[in-house]
Design an enzyme around this catalytic site. Sequence first.
Site, PDB file in Angstrom:
ATOM      1  N   GLY A  14      48.585  39.452  22.722  1.00 60.60           N
ATOM      2  CA  GLY A  14      49.053  39.785  24.059  1.00 60.60           C
ATOM      3  C   GLY A  14      50.484  39.363  24.278  1.00 60.60           C
ATOM      4  O   GLY A  14      50.870  38.962  25.378  1.00 60.60           O
ATOM      5  N   GLY A  56      67.409  32.400  14.426  1.00 59.25           N
ATOM      6  CA  GLY A  56      66.701  31.310  13.747  1.00 59.25           C
ATOM      7  C   GLY A  56      65.336  31.666  13.218  1.00 59.25           C
ATOM      8  O   GLY A  56      64.992  31.329  12.095  1.00 59.25           O
ATOM      9  N   VAL A  66      42.217  43.346  19.872  1.00 59.53           N
ATOM     10  CA  VAL A  66      41.384  42.170  19.626  1.00 59.53           C
ATOM     11  C   VAL A  66      39.903  42.443  19.809  1.00 59.53           C
ATOM     12  O   VAL A  66      39.069  41.607  19.444  1.00 59.53           O
ATOM     13  CB  VAL A  66      41.807  40.968  20.500  1.00 59.53           C
ATOM     14  CG1 VAL A  66      43.233  40.550  20.189  1.00 59.53           C
ATOM     15  CG2 VAL A  66      41.626  41.270  21.981  1.00 59.53           C
ATOM     16  N   SER A 147      41.870  29.597  32.130  1.00 60.09           N
ATOM     17  CA  SER A 147      42.323  29.719  33.517  1.00 60.09           C
ATOM     18  C   SER A 147      41.655  28.668  34.383  1.00 60.09           C
ATOM     19  O   SER A 147      40.514  28.261  34.117  1.00 60.09           O
ATOM     20  CB  SER A 147      41.985  31.121  34.057  1.00 60.09           C
ATOM     21  OG  SER A 147      42.141  31.182  35.457  1.00 60.09           O
ATOM     22  N   TYR A 160      35.787  37.445  35.528  1.00 59.67           N
ATOM     23  CA  TYR A 160      36.950  36.815  34.899  1.00 59.67           C
ATOM     24  C   TYR A 160      36.725  35.309  34.792  1.00 59.67           C
ATOM     25  O   TYR A 160      36.973  34.706  33.739  1.00 59.67           O
ATOM     26  CB  TYR A 160      38.202  37.112  35.717  1.00 59.67           C
ATOM     27  CG  TYR A 160      39.453  36.435  35.219  1.00 59.67           C
ATOM     28  CD1 TYR A 160      40.143  36.924  34.114  1.00 59.67           C
ATOM     29  CD2 TYR A 160      39.962  35.304  35.857  1.00 59.67           C
ATOM     30  CE1 TYR A 160      41.296  36.310  33.653  1.00 59.67           C
ATOM     31  CE2 TYR A 160      41.111  34.685  35.409  1.00 59.67           C
ATOM     32  CZ  TYR A 160      41.773  35.190  34.312  1.00 59.67           C
ATOM     33  OH  TYR A 160      42.914  34.573  33.856  1.00 59.67           O
ATOM     34  N   ALA A 162      33.931  33.679  34.703  1.00 62.10           N
ATOM     35  CA  ALA A 162      32.882  33.393  33.717  1.00 62.10           C
ATOM     36  C   ALA A 162      33.407  33.515  32.295  1.00 62.10           C
ATOM     37  O   ALA A 162      33.098  32.687  31.426  1.00 62.10           O
ATOM     38  CB  ALA A 162      31.705  34.348  33.924  1.00 62.10           C
ATOM     39  N   LYS A 164      36.449  33.137  31.215  1.00 64.55           N
ATOM     40  CA  LYS A 164      37.360  32.035  30.911  1.00 64.55           C
ATOM     41  C   LYS A 164      36.612  30.707  30.778  1.00 64.55           C
ATOM     42  O   LYS A 164      36.966  29.863  29.947  1.00 64.55           O
ATOM     43  CB  LYS A 164      38.446  31.940  31.987  1.00 64.55           C
ATOM     44  CG  LYS A 164      39.450  33.085  31.964  1.00 64.55           C
ATOM     45  CD  LYS A 164      40.225  33.116  30.660  1.00 64.55           C
ATOM     46  CE  LYS A 164      41.342  34.127  30.678  1.00 64.55           C
ATOM     47  NZ  LYS A 164      42.130  34.145  29.424  1.00 64.55           N
TER      48      LYS A 164
END
Length: 257
Positions: A14, A56, A66, A147, A160, A162, A164
């Site tokens: 992501g 660099g 994914v 989160s 969402y 749950a 996380k």
Amino acid sequence: MNKPLNGRIALVTGAGGGIGRDLACALAAAGAHVGIAVRRPDTGEETARLIEAEGGARSLVLPMDVTDRTSVLVGVEKLAAEFGGIDIIVHNAAAPDSAYPMPAVDSDEAGWRRQADITLGGALSLAQAGHPYLKASGRGRFVVMTSNFGYHGAAMNAIYSASKASLRGFIKSLAREWGPDAITVNSISPAAATEVTRAFFGQFPAMEAAYKRKFALGDLGQPRRDIGEGAVALCSDYLRYMTGQTLFLDGGMFPSA
């Protein structure tokens, strides 16, 4: 200039925008060569240009879904072949559903599966594909972005929250499994204003002032500086003795967590 990740190889999912792009740029600035895993290669190219402009570090755009284990395996193996291994994996990819609040009773199975497949399924696929390389590194780092909603819940964002929250059990279990392989497994719970958030508040300064009061530091934070640098510390030797934990980088928004 201090580069605590000098020469290490990192993969960030992501990484085509938002906090993911800031994470990739921060790791690169710290000396890591970065695999930019994205579903849309054009967004990854922009991240690569930013990394190149700072100089660099090298980067490689990796087309990756994914939710597709074969796609993850191909991307991981391509990065390892290009740079000679992998030391760091940061799973940041997430479904956009959290931006669209919805009552739990109105949520559908497709939304549940989409978030579970990206958040949990993605974490598992990356762990399975990446473990041999992280073990060979001798100082492997596996990091997932979680989160505060996963710890405190959020009305209108039950799925969402749950998805996380489930990452907490995953990293704790993986930390125990992978400890003997000298791999640390942790998560980061961030809260910082993105460019979109700042643009919105630019139009509504009163709302910005009210939102700032939610942070103990009274500061909305900057993803590159406040989240990215935290990720650098977690992936370096500075926090080599920390595993199975969540690093809260939220300016004290939820100090009781």
